[in-house]
Design a protein around this motif. Structure first.
Motif, mmCIF file in Angstrom:
data_model
loop_
_atom_site.group_PDB
_atom_site.id
_atom_site.type_symbol
_atom_site.label_atom_id
_atom_site.label_comp_id
_atom_site.label_asym_id
_atom_site.label_seq_id
_atom_site.Cartn_x
_atom_site.Cartn_y
_atom_site.Cartn_z
ATOM 1 N N ALA A 256 0.907 -1.151 0.100
ATOM 2 C CA ALA A 256 0.033 -0.012 0.006
ATOM 3 C C ALA A 256 0.906 1.096 0.086
ATOM 4 C CB ALA A 256 -0.981 -0.093 1.227
ATOM 5 N N GLN A 270 -7.642 1.448 -1.693
ATOM 6 C CA GLN A 270 -8.779 0.772 -0.776
ATOM 7 C C GLN A 270 -9.324 -0.356 -1.436
ATOM 8 O OE1 GLN A 270 -12.375 3.301 -0.500
ATOM 9 N NE2 GLN A 270 -13.090 1.962 1.110
ATOM 10 N N THR A 281 -7.555 3.494 4.906
ATOM 11 C CA THR A 281 -6.713 3.443 3.880
ATOM 12 C C THR A 281 -6.145 4.606 4.076
ATOM 13 O OG1 THR A 281 -8.331 2.302 2.502
ATOM 14 C CG2 THR A 281 -6.469 3.067 1.572
#
Length: 305
Positions: A256, A270, A281
């Motif tokens: 991420a 997300q 997120t």
């Protein structure tokens, strides 16, 4: 009254909310802590008679027993969910937990790895263990490549099935929290390592009954456990001389973080992570700002003037 309410709550969480067994047990434990406190405080009332003041006193009680602020916040979340359920079912007329406040907890940024550190860990796979089994080496390489490439939770990685691989379309189907499915793109490197594992090793391995569709298998032909993956990654990080606090989830954080650093849209991140709320997120935007500051400190000549 408590037992009947908890039993109904458990069914609600499983059937209507589709939560995992682990989460259901945690919520049930939160409610039982409250019920135990009320008995010890000499107020053995049913859930229909609980007041906000008693809830606040329960939170103070667990804090005095040494429960951390983050654990208190999680317990309060479970209690709030319980009383919302009771009100929706018309089992109580008023929700006493509606104004129950959680303690303020500092938002801790998770550890993540650089691309170079990810590569260093994967490069140590052939050095893991004593037997140097080519099948285990290829399995572990494919596993780590997939976890990083797709941002999988460890439970999603060990539960990944052959029937969920759609390489011709460039994605995999992932079964996430609450049995919610999502589609995640998968890169050529991970596809290549998985295909080699399947074609050169997995198809010749003895497979235990019930595990025929599981992708990553142990020596006994059964699916890997989350603990096994944790131990593998801990040892590989040690071999790579990485001092950070590494766990399987670190690969997900790294996935991420690298996306956000590269300018990826937060909603897309997300979706790929399977977060129910965009708020979860958003922590990666904080990571991104920390990263940018570090770059300024290291490389901008005017930053220290």
């Amino acid at each position: 009254m408590w037992e009947a309410s908890v039993n109904g709550f458990r069914v609600h969480l499983r059937m209507e909310r589709s939560l995992s067994q682990h989460t259901i047990e945690a919520y049930e434990r939160d409610v039982r802590v409250l019920a135990r406190y009320l008995v010890q405080a000499g107020k053995p009332v049913g859930p229909e008679s609980v007041t906000l003041e008693e809830l606040e006193a329960c939170v103070r009680w667990v804090a005095e027993l040494g429960m951390t602020a983050s654990s208190q916040a999680r317990m309060i979340s479970g209690i709030r969910t319980f009383f919302r359920y009771l009100q929706r079912e018309d089992l109580i007329s008023h929700d006493p937990a509606q104004l129950l406040e959680a303690p303020k907890t500092p938002r801790k940024l998770p550890d993540f790895l650089s691309v170079e550190e990810i590569d260093a860990i994967i490069e140590q796979v052939p050095n893991y263990g004593t037997e140097k089994d080519p099948a285990i080496i290829q399995r572990n390489t494919a596993l780590l490549e997939t976890m990083y490439c797709c941002g999988l939770r460890v439970s999603e990685a060990v539960g990944l099935r052959l029937s969920q691989l759609h390489f011709h379309d460039g994605y995999i189907r992932v079964l996430g929290k609450g049995d919610k499915e999502r589609l995640v793109p998968i890169g050529r490197s991970a596809i290549g390592h998985i295909n080699r594992y399947r074609e050169e090793f997995r198809q010749f391995a003895p497979i235990a009954r019930g595990h025929e569709d599981i992708l990553f298998l142990n020596r006994r032909g059964k699916g890997l456990t989350r603990v096994m993956v944790f131990l593998i990654i801990k040892e590989l990080a040690r071999l790579a001389n990485i001092k950070k606090n590494i766990s399987p989830h670190t690969f997900r954080h790294s996935f991420a973080t690298h996306l956000v650093e590269g300018g990826a849209d937060l909603v897309a991140v997300q979706e790929m992570l399977g977060h129910e709320s965009i708020t979860t997120t958003e922590i990666y935007t904080h990571l991104n700002r920390e990263y940018l500051r570090d770059m300024l400190v290291q490389f901008h000549p005017g930053f220290h003037r």
